[in-house]
Scaffold this motif. Structure first.
Motif, PDB file in Angstrom:
ATOM      1  N   VAL A   1       0.845  -1.202   0.000  1.00 25.59           N
ATOM      2  CA  VAL A   1       0.000   0.000   0.000  1.00 25.59           C
ATOM      3  C   VAL A   1       0.875   1.244   0.000  1.00 25.59           C
ATOM      4  O   VAL A   1       1.895   1.299   0.693  1.00 25.59           O
ATOM      5  N   SER A   2       0.472   2.238  -0.771  1.00 26.06           N
ATOM      6  CA  SER A   2       1.243   3.485  -0.795  1.00 26.06           C
ATOM      7  C   SER A   2       0.380   4.710  -0.526  1.00 26.06           C
ATOM      8  O   SER A   2       0.816   5.844  -0.734  1.00 26.06           O
ATOM      9  N   SER A   3      -0.855   4.487  -0.050  1.00 26.84           N
ATOM     10  CA  SER A   3      -1.720   5.598   0.361  1.00 26.84           C
ATOM     11  C   SER A   3      -2.831   5.054   1.243  1.00 26.84           C
ATOM     12  O   SER A   3      -3.168   3.864   1.178  1.00 26.84           O
ATOM     13  N   ALA A   4      -3.409   5.939   2.070  1.00 25.62           N
ATOM     14  CA  ALA A   4      -4.487   5.494   2.961  1.00 25.62           C
ATOM     15  C   ALA A   4      -5.373   6.664   3.350  1.00 25.62           C
ATOM     16  O   ALA A   4      -4.908   7.798   3.496  1.00 25.62           O
ATOM     17  N   VAL A   5      -6.659   6.354   3.518  1.00 22.43           N
ATOM     18  CA  VAL A   5      -7.613   7.273   4.144  1.00 22.43           C
ATOM     19  C   VAL A   5      -7.873   6.719   5.535  1.00 22.43           C
ATOM     20  O   VAL A   5      -8.177   5.529   5.694  1.00 22.43           O
ATOM     21  N   VAL A   6      -7.722   7.561   6.554  1.00 19.18           N
ATOM     22  CA  VAL A   6      -7.895   7.125   7.942  1.00 19.18           C
ATOM     23  C   VAL A   6      -8.966   7.999   8.586  1.00 19.18           C
ATOM     24  O   VAL A   6      -8.795   9.210   8.709  1.00 19.18           O
ATOM     25  N   SER A   7     -10.079   7.392   8.973  1.00 19.73           N
ATOM     26  CA  SER A   7     -11.248   8.181   9.382  1.00 19.73           C
ATOM     27  C   SER A   7     -11.090   8.880  10.731  1.00 19.73           C
ATOM     28  O   SER A   7     -11.764   9.872  10.992  1.00 19.73           O
ATOM     29  N   VAL A   8     -10.202   8.382  11.585  1.00 19.66           N
ATOM     30  CA  VAL A   8     -10.005   8.987  12.908  1.00 19.66           C
ATOM     31  C   VAL A   8      -8.634   9.676  12.945  1.00 19.66           C
ATOM     32  O   VAL A   8      -7.612   9.051  12.653  1.00 19.66           O
ATOM     33  N   ASP A   9      -8.619  10.945  13.316  1.00 18.60           N
ATOM     34  CA  ASP A   9      -7.392  11.740  13.242  1.00 18.60           C
ATOM     35  C   ASP A   9      -6.276  11.210  14.142  1.00 18.60           C
ATOM     36  O   ASP A   9      -5.104  11.216  13.761  1.00 18.60           O
ATOM     37  N   ASP A  10      -6.610  10.754  15.354  1.00 20.69           N
ATOM     38  CA  ASP A  10      -5.589  10.203  16.247  1.00 20.69           C
ATOM     39  C   ASP A  10      -4.862   9.038  15.581  1.00 20.69           C
ATOM     40  O   ASP A  10      -3.634   8.911  15.674  1.00 20.69           O
ATOM     41  N   VAL A  11      -5.635   8.194  14.912  1.00 13.19           N
ATOM     42  CA  VAL A  11      -5.075   7.028  14.245  1.00 13.19           C
ATOM     43  C   VAL A  11      -4.226   7.465  13.054  1.00 13.19           C
ATOM     44  O   VAL A  11      -3.155   6.908  12.790  1.00 13.19           O
ATOM     45  N   ALA A  12      -4.708   8.488  12.330  1.00 15.20           N
ATOM     46  CA  ALA A  12      -3.964   9.002  11.172  1.00 15.20           C
ATOM     47  C   ALA A  12      -2.583   9.500  11.591  1.00 15.20           C
ATOM     48  O   ALA A  12      -1.582   9.252  10.916  1.00 15.20           O
ATOM     49  N   VAL A  13      -2.518  10.198  12.724  1.00 17.80           N
ATOM     50  CA  VAL A  13      -1.222  10.679  13.225  1.00 17.80           C
ATOM     51  C   VAL A  13      -0.348   9.488  13.612  1.00 17.80           C
ATOM     52  O   VAL A  13       0.875   9.492  13.395  1.00 17.80           O
ATOM     53  N   GLY A  14      -0.955   8.439  14.181  1.00 18.24           N
ATOM     54  CA  GLY A  14      -0.201   7.229  14.507  1.00 18.24           C
ATOM     55  C   GLY A  14       0.401   6.590  13.271  1.00 18.24           C
ATOM     56  O   GLY A  14       1.565   6.180  13.266  1.00 18.24           O
ATOM     57  N   VAL A  15      -0.388   6.506  12.193  1.00 18.62           N
ATOM     58  CA  VAL A  15       0.111   5.955  10.926  1.00 18.62           C
ATOM     59  C   VAL A  15       1.243   6.831  10.395  1.00 18.62           C
ATOM     60  O   VAL A  15       2.297   6.330   9.966  1.00 18.62           O
ATOM     61  N   LEU A  16       1.047   8.153  10.425  1.00 19.91           N
ATOM     62  CA  LEU A  16       2.066   9.090   9.936  1.00 19.91           C
ATOM     63  C   LEU A  16       3.388   8.900  10.675  1.00 19.91           C
ATOM     64  O   LEU A  16       4.459   8.765  10.062  1.00 19.91           O
ATOM     65  N   ASN A  17       3.329   8.868  11.997  1.00 20.59           N
ATOM     66  CA  ASN A  17       4.555   8.728  12.783  1.00 20.59           C
ATOM     67  C   ASN A  17       5.190   7.354  12.585  1.00 20.59           C
ATOM     68  O   ASN A  17       6.425   7.227  12.532  1.00 20.59           O
ATOM     69  N   GLY A  18       4.335   6.326  12.464  1.00 20.08           N
ATOM     70  CA  GLY A  18       4.865   4.984  12.224  1.00 20.08           C
ATOM     71  C   GLY A  18       5.591   4.887  10.887  1.00 20.08           C
ATOM     72  O   GLY A  18       6.636   4.234  10.779  1.00 20.08           O
ATOM     73  N   LEU A  19       5.047   5.539   9.861  1.00 23.26           N
ATOM     74  CA  LEU A  19       5.692   5.554   8.552  1.00 23.26           C
ATOM     75  C   LEU A  19       7.070   6.208   8.637  1.00 23.26           C
ATOM     76  O   LEU A  19       8.063   5.695   8.106  1.00 23.26           O
ATOM     77  N   GLN A  20       7.132   7.352   9.315  1.00 24.84           N
ATOM     78  CA  GLN A  20       8.384   8.101   9.386  1.00 24.84           C
ATOM     79  C   GLN A  20       9.424   7.363  10.225  1.00 24.84           C
ATOM     80  O   GLN A  20      10.623   7.440   9.944  1.00 24.84           O
ATOM     81  N   GLU A  21       8.965   6.644  11.242  1.00 25.21           N
ATOM     82  CA  GLU A  21       9.888   5.850  12.044  1.00 25.21           C
ATOM     83  C   GLU A  21      10.552   4.749  11.203  1.00 25.21           C
ATOM     84  O   GLU A  21      11.677   4.324  11.481  1.00 25.21           O
ATOM     85  N   LYS A  22       9.843   4.288  10.157  1.00 18.67           N
ATOM     86  CA  LYS A  22      10.390   3.242   9.284  1.00 18.67           C
ATOM     87  C   LYS A  22      11.072   3.836   8.054  1.00 18.67           C
ATOM     88  O   LYS A  22      11.404   3.106   7.107  1.00 18.67           O
ATOM     89  N   GLY A  23      11.245   5.152   8.048  1.00 18.30           N
ATOM     90  CA  GLY A  23      11.957   5.796   6.956  1.00 18.30           C
ATOM     91  C   GLY A  23      11.150   6.002   5.692  1.00 18.30           C
ATOM     92  O   GLY A  23      11.711   6.276   4.625  1.00 18.30           O
ATOM     93  N   VAL A  24       9.829   5.855   5.782  1.00 12.56           N
ATOM     94  CA  VAL A  24       8.966   6.069   4.616  1.00 12.56           C
ATOM     95  C   VAL A  24       8.627   7.561   4.534  1.00 12.56           C
ATOM     96  O   VAL A  24       8.097   8.135   5.480  1.00 12.56           O
ATOM     97  N   LYS A  25       8.934   8.165   3.402  1.00 12.28           N
ATOM     98  CA  LYS A  25       8.718   9.599   3.254  1.00 12.28           C
ATOM     99  C   LYS A  25       7.263   9.897   2.880  1.00 12.28           C
ATOM    100  O   LYS A  25       6.699   9.280   1.987  1.00 12.28           O
ATOM    101  N   VAL A  26       6.684  10.871   3.604  1.00 12.83           N
ATOM    102  CA  VAL A  26       5.314  11.336   3.349  1.00 12.83           C
ATOM    103  C   VAL A  26       5.406  12.790   2.860  1.00 12.83           C
ATOM    104  O   VAL A  26       6.025  13.615   3.521  1.00 12.83           O
TER     105      VAL A  26
END
Length: 331
Positions: free
Chosen positions: A239-264
């Motif tokens: 997967v290379s994109s996502a819609v996340v309906s809850v903002d808290d969860v969206a921030v969790g996904v964002l931070n998790g991506l960056q922790e793994k070196g995935v650029k957003v």
């Protein structure tokens, strides 16, 4: 020895008037001579008298109190809705009592019973989940009820929402048009608004020429930490994109991506669901569906005042406008 509470009888005795006269002054009745009114006000001040709101409510069959149920009092999403409720309640001289249900059905039921036993004039129910049991409890009472950010599939309860179907379609279409695989992270599909989101998601994929893949739908009561933990699964699924309906969860996904070196957004694009302040505080800031959260609360409370005062209501299922706010988590 503890002194007894001051009563209307004490005020009448000190002012040298009848209890009926004191009652007229307290209730703002103009049919009282100014000199008499001042004597009563002086006695009230001297005795530090406060009218018994419960007793007055029993007499008038109104308590001027509204019960508001929200799943979590710490969420910026629900706090913004609650602020809109409170502002309009103040305009109409209603007191608001907030109750935190922890998104627990048993606790929700107890809160509703508590509100009804206190004879609140109305209830605003907030939350992304409306179980059959809670719905039955709310439909079964004569006390006016309005849902704020929740849908009654049978449309027996008044509600104020956005068009979740259209919002999901627009957010998905924005990502799918680039040819990227789009995941959708949402709450329980037992909730009517999430069913609407799923329909919009599938429609957008079809229009973009993509097949619906059930493995790309993440259903559950996700939190910030759950969002972070989802990242590896998203990566493994390509997967290379996502819609996340809850903002808290969206921030969790964002931070998790960056922790793994995935650029957003260069390698992964992300759209949040409600445009709470979290979407602007994150880095990069999150593109988001903009739900008018304050207005959701304000309009819900205004609708409730009409129901409580038995005013004419042209439409009890209200849909407010939304938009997509573009920020730095999408190209």
């Amino acid at each position: 020895m503890v002194e007894s509470t001051t009563t209307i009888y004490d005020v009448a005795r000190v002012a040298g008037v009848s209890m009926a006269t004191v009652s007229r002054v307290v209730n703002g009745n103009a049919n009282v001579k100014e000199k008499t009114r001042q004597k009563v006000l002086d006695a009230i001040a001297e005795l530090d008298y406060r009218p018994n709101a419960i007793a007055r409510g029993l007499a008038s069959k109104r308590t001027t109190t509204v019960g508001v149920i929200l799943p979590t009092i710490t969420s910026p999403y629900f706090a913004a809705i609650a602020r809109g409720i409170d502002d309009v309640a103040s305009m109409y001289n209603y007191n608001v009592v907030l109750a935190n249900s922890d998104n627990d059905e048993e606790k929700e039921g107890k809160v509703i019973e508590s509100f009804l036993s206190k004879q609140v004039d109305g209830i605003v129910f907030m939350g992304s989940s409306l179980s059959d049991g809670i719905r039955k409890q709310l439909v079964g009472t004569r006390t006016p009820v309005v849902l704020a950010g929740a849908i009654d599939g049978d449309k027996e309860l008044a509600s104020v929402n956005i068009d979740y179907h259209l919002a999901a379609y627009q957010a998905t279409a924005k990502l799918a048009k680039t040819g990227k695989k789009v995941a959708y992270v949402l709450g329980s599909l037992n909730d009517a608004e999430n069913v609407e989101r799923m329909v919009g998601y599938q429609e957008a994929l079809t229009e973009a020429g993509q097949a619906f893949d059930e493995s790309l739908v993440f259903e559950g009561n996700y939190t910030y930490e759950n969002g972070r933990s989802l990242v590896q699964r998203l990566i493994d699924l390509g997967v290379s994109s996502a819609v996340v309906s809850v903002d808290d969860v969206a921030v969790g996904v964002l931070n998790g991506l960056q922790e793994k070196g995935v650029k957003v957004p260069e390698q992964f694009e992300l759209i949040a669901g409600s445009n709470s302040p979290l979407t602007q505080y994150s880095y990069p800031s999150l593109t988001s569906v903009n739900q008018p959260l304050y207005d959701l609360g304000a309009v819900s409370m205004r609708l409730l005042t009409k129901l409580m005062l038995k005013e004419e209501v042209a439409e009890s299922q209200l849909i407010l406008a939304h938009e997509i706010i573009n920020r730095h988590s999408t190209k």
